[in-house]
Design an enzyme around this catalytic site. Sequence first.
Site, PDB file in Angstrom:
ATOM      1  N   CYS B 129       0.941  -1.251   0.160  1.00  0.00           N
ATOM      2  CA  CYS B 129       0.003   0.118  -0.018  1.00  0.00           C
ATOM      3  C   CYS B 129       0.892   1.259  -0.032  1.00  0.00           C
ATOM      4  CB  CYS B 129      -0.869  -0.071   1.299  1.00  0.00           C
ATOM      5  SG  CYS B 129      -1.611  -1.362   1.506  1.00  0.00           S
ATOM      6  N   THR B 192       1.004  -9.118  -5.997  1.00  0.00           N
ATOM      7  CA  THR B 192       0.754  -8.781  -7.303  1.00  0.00           C
ATOM      8  C   THR B 192       2.204  -8.133  -7.983  1.00  0.00           C
ATOM      9  OG1 THR B 192      -0.573  -7.053  -7.106  1.00  0.00           O
ATOM     10  CG2 THR B 192      -1.583  -9.191  -7.457  1.00  0.00           C
TER      11      THR B 192
END
Lengths: 235, 306
Positions: B129, B192
Amino acid sequence: MKKSHTGKIKYNKEIAKDTFKLVISSDVKEIEAGQFVSVYCENKTLRRPFSVADFENGEITVLYKLKGEGTNYIKNLKENENIDFLAPLGNKFTKEGFKSALLIGAGIGIAPMLFLKKELNKFGIKNHLISGFKDTKEVVEGSNQVVIGGSVLDEIENVVEKIKPDIIYSCGPSIVLKLVSEFGVKHNIKTQIAMEKVMACGIGVCRGCIIELKNGENASVCKDGPVFFGNEIKW
Amino acid sequence: MVDLSVNLNGFKLKNPIITASGTYGYADEYDDFINVSELGAIVTKAISIEPKKGNSGERLFETYGGMINRIGLENVGIKEFISKKLPTLKDKNINFIMNLAGSSVEDYIKAAEVAQNAGIKAVEVNVSCPNVKQGCLEFGTNPNSLGHLTSEIRKIYKGFLIIKLTPNVADIESLAKSAESNGADCISAINTLKGLGVKIEITPDKNIKKTFVQGGLSGKCIKPVALSMVKRIKSSVQIPIIGIGGISTVDDVLEFLTVGADAIQIGTENFRHPDVTIKIKNELNNIIESLNLKSLDDLKRKLRNE
């Protein structure tokens, strides 16, 4: 309820230009109009979702338009071959409480309308299905009225005048659904539309197929939908 | 009877099959396909201190051998998770790992406090994040910021602490070491890969329609990257590793175990085959049996020539 199934292909042929009818015999017990199946395609990451066009005694009919690698894979599946799919997915059209219904299917959007028409007939709900296609070669049978080349929307007002529907159902490209919803709001007629969106899980967990509702909330097309009241959606 | 159990530094799994965050919901959503309690564990969708609506616009893009997603961490928030999802996990006896996301160190600390107070046994920290207080650089791309985040969470959270590393870095070894030296119990890898989906369509009126979807790439196509990352992490830390990235068959699991994973997570393949986890678990069992071995630990030793 177990939702993954292996069925057998009973029929898989072109019925109109680039439009195929696939019939799967399966152990699925219950599917209603609006719900969909998602078919595994070996060469693709994502399953392909298709609205159900008919269901009887475990036999599931879907109509699909050739679009790309996924539908080309399905096209090549032969009769009696196994087919891996998830079903039933999504919610259903609301039928209860309505007396007269207008159904609008644009292009391959006719598929769930055919199933819904059959259910409405069973319920004794008066109905009229208009479908629209780009040209005569693409026409799928089963409507009360077919529009070729033009817009199905041009026909709405006349039909509404005639059959005085208390509900308009529709499936097709997003722009048609938006216009149908706006028509409903303007004329104070309820609308229910079946949406289409690229999906991953098909069961509401991945949040990939989200649309925004007017109340500010997100809804997943695969689980909260694909059927929504037209006036709920933030277009 | 084959013993498939795994003991990750004190956090016990009945088998090494875990489902990856974002692909399995919060609790029992896959009960329509398998008995979720049979899994080693599930990792919840990333949970933030406040509910998040996620990104608007297209969120998915299918690629060759994979997909790109930009969900934007849509989630119900930690309060609703604790009040609505946690009871289901407990009732159904589902072993789980809570995945945490935040946009500042303070967010993570608050979430870690809630997890600690709720008695959550295991937490996986999503460090991919952006840190809004530091120019939106991802926590997981700099060893110092990752180390700081890990140690701050560690001070509060006493359960099993997993740091999920991002592959979008040059030097995964120093990040793994930083997580380990600052108190992580385990590394999971990989998250990812950054990817861009581009679609160009020529419209009937001869215009060009362009679609761009920038997000995280997952699926079979990322497996070689993931294997390489797991192998490099294994060479730099002592703590256990959970391998993630493109796993869709039991052979993939063997590959990850060989290069150093102690357990694995399955993500994107759940969308293709919602029952893939149980299938792989059964196949793993059969392979161990066919080799006349007794346990997953025996298999790991054999694969690694230990």
